[in-house]
Design a protein around this motif. Sequence first.
Motif, PDB file in Angstrom:
ATOM      1  N   PHE A 235       0.824  -1.206   0.000  1.00 21.40           N
ATOM      2  CA  PHE A 235       0.000   0.000   0.000  1.00 21.40           C
ATOM      3  C   PHE A 235       0.864   1.265   0.000  1.00 21.40           C
ATOM      4  CE2 PHE A 235      -2.420   3.288   2.324  1.00 21.40           C
ATOM      5  CZ  PHE A 235      -3.504   3.413   1.463  1.00 21.40           C
ATOM      6  N   CYS A 236       1.928   1.252   0.792  1.00 23.00           N
ATOM      7  CA  CYS A 236       2.761   2.454   0.906  1.00 23.00           C
ATOM      8  C   CYS A 236       3.928   2.452  -0.087  1.00 23.00           C
ATOM      9  CB  CYS A 236       3.288   2.602   2.335  1.00 23.00           C
ATOM     10  SG  CYS A 236       4.294   1.220   2.917  1.00 23.00           S
ATOM     11  N   GLU A 237       3.983   1.474  -0.972  1.00 26.69           N
ATOM     12  CA  GLU A 237       5.056   1.373  -1.961  1.00 26.69           C
ATOM     13  C   GLU A 237       5.155   2.637  -2.827  1.00 26.69           C
ATOM     14  OE1 GLU A 237       4.896  -1.843  -4.928  1.00 26.69           O
ATOM     15  OE2 GLU A 237       6.479  -2.786  -3.760  1.00 26.69           O
ATOM     16  N   PRO A 238       4.038   3.146  -3.392  1.00 27.81           N
ATOM     17  CA  PRO A 238       4.146   4.382  -4.198  1.00 27.81           C
ATOM     18  C   PRO A 238       4.612   5.580  -3.388  1.00 27.81           C
ATOM     19  CG  PRO A 238       2.068   3.247  -4.637  1.00 27.81           C
ATOM     20  CD  PRO A 238       2.669   2.601  -3.429  1.00 27.81           C
ATOM     21  N   VAL A 239       4.242   5.649  -2.119  1.00 36.40           N
ATOM     22  CA  VAL A 239       4.672   6.760  -1.270  1.00 36.40           C
ATOM     23  C   VAL A 239       6.165   6.682  -1.008  1.00 36.40           C
ATOM     24  CG1 VAL A 239       4.352   7.893   0.963  1.00 36.40           C
ATOM     25  CG2 VAL A 239       2.391   6.896  -0.210  1.00 36.40           C
ATOM     26  N   ALA A 240       6.653   5.475  -0.721  1.00 38.41           N
ATOM     27  CA  ALA A 240       8.083   5.296  -0.463  1.00 38.41           C
ATOM     28  C   ALA A 240       8.914   5.587  -1.706  1.00 38.41           C
ATOM     29  CB  ALA A 240       8.342   3.863   0.020  1.00 38.41           C
ATOM     30  N   ALA A 241       8.345   5.298  -2.889  1.00 41.32           N
ATOM     31  CA  ALA A 241       9.069   5.540  -4.142  1.00 41.32           C
ATOM     32  C   ALA A 241       8.915   6.968  -4.639  1.00 41.32           C
ATOM     33  CB  ALA A 241       8.588   4.561  -5.211  1.00 41.32           C
ATOM     34  N   GLY A 242       8.109   7.782  -3.965  1.00 39.70           N
ATOM     35  CA  GLY A 242       7.899   9.158  -4.380  1.00 39.70           C
ATOM     36  C   GLY A 242       6.950   9.324  -5.542  1.00 39.70           C
ATOM     37  N   LYS A 243       6.188   8.288  -5.879  1.00 46.12           N
ATOM     38  CA  LYS A 243       5.263   8.359  -7.008  1.00 46.12           C
ATOM     39  C   LYS A 243       3.877   8.850  -6.601  1.00 46.12           C
ATOM     40  CE  LYS A 243       7.534   4.528  -9.442  1.00 46.12           C
ATOM     41  NZ  LYS A 243       7.342   3.182 -10.037  1.00 46.12           N
ATOM     42  N   ALA A 244       3.615   8.908  -5.315  1.00 46.18           N
ATOM     43  CA  ALA A 244       2.307   9.365  -4.842  1.00 46.18           C
ATOM     44  C   ALA A 244       2.455   9.953  -3.450  1.00 46.18           C
ATOM     45  CB  ALA A 244       1.295   8.214  -4.832  1.00 46.18           C
ATOM     46  N   LYS A 251      -4.592   6.618  -6.282  1.00 48.09           N
ATOM     47  CA  LYS A 251      -3.378   5.972  -6.784  1.00 48.09           C
ATOM     48  C   LYS A 251      -2.957   4.816  -5.888  1.00 48.09           C
ATOM     49  CE  LYS A 251      -1.307   9.896  -9.241  1.00 48.09           C
ATOM     50  NZ  LYS A 251      -0.108  10.781  -9.321  1.00 48.09           N
ATOM     51  N   LEU A 252      -3.082   5.027  -4.598  1.00 47.42           N
ATOM     52  CA  LEU A 252      -2.700   3.967  -3.654  1.00 47.42           C
ATOM     53  C   LEU A 252      -3.622   2.765  -3.795  1.00 47.42           C
ATOM     54  CD1 LEU A 252      -2.008   6.185  -0.507  1.00 47.42           C
ATOM     55  CD2 LEU A 252      -0.335   5.204  -2.074  1.00 47.42           C
TER      56      LEU A 252
END
Length: 424
Positions: A235-244, A251-252
């Motif tokens: 779930f937090c993968e896009p946040v950690a990658a800076g994509k969201a 997006k999440l």
Amino acid sequence: MILFKFISTGFLEPPEQRSSVLKSQKMIPQQYCYPSLFIYGHRSSGKSHVVNVLMKELELPHTTVSCVECISAALLFEQVLLSFFGCDAAAQLPRSPSISDFVRIYRQQSSQFPAKQTRFIVMEKAELLRDADANLLPALLRLQELVDDNVSVVLLSEIVWDKFRPNTGCFEPLLLHFPDYSKGELQQILSKDCHPSYSAEFYSSYINILLGVFYTVCRDLRELRHLAALNFSKFCEPVAAGKAKETETHKLWKNIEPHLKKAMQTVYLREVSSVISLSCKGLSAHTHVELPYYSKFLLIAAYLASYNPARTDKRFFLKHHGKIKKTNFLKKNEKTSNHLLGPKPFPLDRLLAIFYSVVDSRVAPTASIFSQISSLVTLQLLTLVSHDDQLDTPKYKCAVSLDFISAISRTVNFDIVKYLYDFL
């Protein structure tokens, strides 16, 4: 509140007398509590936690007995005497004590050490008492009368009293139901497991999405907590990658949706982590699952029915079949392994016939067995292949691999290779 009144005052008083009774602490030692209390509710509904917290907060003499650990009545008697009267009292039990031995020793000790307030015996997983001696449960329910002491037995169970009650009849305990958590309550409880690297609002939104997917099929707090921990990294993968950003819920959701759908197929199965799966030398992660005892034998029977020709059932499952060689029932066109051809459909009656042959105990054909078959279909371990209009003769296929069924068979000490036609 009802449980608090029961434990703290020993009886259920009218509301107008409640405050005065709770303030009058001197009354408690003289009041006999109700002999037995039966608390029931689904797993993870807070039964054990609430009772244990009340016992500790009110500083009441009690002992908590797990019926899983106390596999015999002797261990139960020993733990109760040890907790209330010390090791000298427990040492007086004979090698194989009966309920009368326990009552005799308890009466002797309680006369020497009278109760200043109610002693509580809390029995966890009390449904296992149904498999104990026939006189154990009735004796526990009226233990207060037998030992002539201010003692109360609290039974914690996941089944209702109607399925618990002995056929011979017994003293009726006071019933108390712990309902399942509502969706809002689950939201509050699960949100407390907030990850320290993210805000509480972010984790709460994740729990809201998780419950939106799983709440209709799973109300078990422990299972939901496991699913939350298992899928949060995705779930937090896009946040950690800076994509969201944390606020971009759409997006999440798009990122975690396929992972939640996959987890939906294995809910309650508890797939092991990828680290453990790698140590399985190529075996599927489905090899490590938690299934009920009879569901494992149903799955074994389904696998045998899918990969063994029907005419070989006599050879494998009939005791006095005589000597039948494989060449006697080989056909000319049957030179290919059944495992290479894939699973074949089989009717329900053949599945049940094989099941009753391989299971190591006598099982009545109850609705529970049929519901477990439906559960295996829901878990996609079995596949229903008959048409909807064929309700009288449904047909199934087994949808698991040989490695999977071999691992399941080992957990119940069943050598499935000896029953497979391809390995004769």
